[in-house]
Design a protein around this motif. Structure first.
Motif, PDB file in Angstrom:
ATOM      1  N   GLU A 155       0.798  -1.000  -0.087  1.00 33.34           N
ATOM      2  CA  GLU A 155      -0.037   0.024   0.048  1.00 33.34           C
ATOM      3  C   GLU A 155       0.943   1.339   0.083  1.00 33.34           C
ATOM      4  O   GLU A 155       1.541   1.359  -0.753  1.00 33.34           O
ATOM      5  N   GLN A 156       0.724   2.037   0.909  1.00 32.03           N
ATOM      6  CA  GLN A 156       1.693   3.248   0.981  1.00 32.03           C
ATOM      7  C   GLN A 156       2.588   3.181   2.190  1.00 32.03           C
ATOM      8  O   GLN A 156       3.240   4.270   2.613  1.00 32.03           O
ATOM      9  N   ARG A 157       2.906   1.931   2.193  1.00 30.05           N
ATOM     10  CA  ARG A 157       4.472   1.595   3.050  1.00 30.05           C
ATOM     11  C   ARG A 157       5.413   0.843   2.526  1.00 30.05           C
ATOM     12  O   ARG A 157       5.021   0.301   1.633  1.00 30.05           O
ATOM     13  N   VAL A 158       6.711   1.148   2.846  1.00 34.33           N
ATOM     14  CA  VAL A 158       7.646   0.162   2.478  1.00 34.33           C
ATOM     15  C   VAL A 158       8.057  -0.637   3.887  1.00 34.33           C
ATOM     16  O   VAL A 158       8.360  -0.046   4.825  1.00 34.33           O
ATOM     17  N   ILE A 159       7.958  -2.065   3.637  1.00 32.76           N
ATOM     18  CA  ILE A 159       8.169  -2.776   4.867  1.00 32.76           C
ATOM     19  C   ILE A 159       9.568  -3.691   4.813  1.00 32.76           C
ATOM     20  O   ILE A 159       9.809  -4.019   3.675  1.00 32.76           O
ATOM     21  N   PHE A 160      10.416  -3.159   5.700  1.00 31.49           N
ATOM     22  CA  PHE A 160      11.579  -3.900   5.730  1.00 31.49           C
ATOM     23  C   PHE A 160      11.542  -5.028   6.927  1.00 31.49           C
ATOM     24  O   PHE A 160      11.124  -4.721   8.018  1.00 31.49           O
TER      25      PHE A 160
END
Length: 141
Positions: free
Chosen positions: A64-69
């Motif tokens: 969505e509107q996030r970057v997940i690390f």
């Protein structure tokens, strides 16, 4: 990439392997210095919690509107430490640990409108999850 390369010598000396997968065209909103220090601390902690020949995995994806690390290692955070894991001076099993790595990481993430959490158990080890706002491309009208 800079963080992994920066920790390359330490991981090689400890005989720890770092594998990473980063989705192409990932862009996120964040301060370069804060992110570099934060991810360096988190990867350093993963290396220190690992045993010889372990594999640390790093996955980065847009959701969505996030970057997940996600940073995973086979070490397990003791249950008595888990509720306080991101507090100042909390450390376990490190000869020279200060307990500031995850604390400063949490501050860095939150100052960038992000979130940090973890899952830790015997079956999967520990996975730290950092979520930062992504750069949202808008179409011109």
């Amino acid at each position: 990439n800079k963080v992994v390369y920066g920790q390359k010598l330490k991981s090689e000396q400890a005989k720890i392997f770092v594998k990473y997968h980063i989705e192409s065209s990932i862009n996120f909103i964040g301060d370069d210095s804060l992110c570099f220090n934060m991810f360096t601390n988190l990867l350093n902690n993963a290396i220190e919690a690992s045993e010889e020949n372990d594999v640390i995995t790093i996955d980065v994806e847009g959701v969505e509107q996030r970057v997940i690390f996600k940073i995973n290692n086979k070490g397990v955070i003791p249950k008595e430490i888990q509720p306080r894991f991101f507090e100042k001076y909390i450390t376990h099993g490190k000869h020279k640990g200060t307990g500031l790595g995850t604390y400063s990481g949490k501050l860095a993430v939150e100052s960038q409108k992000g979130e940090i959490s973890f899952v830790s158990n015997e079956n999967e080890g520990t996975t730290l999850v950092v979520s930062l706002p992504s750069v949202v491309k808008t179409e011109a009208h």
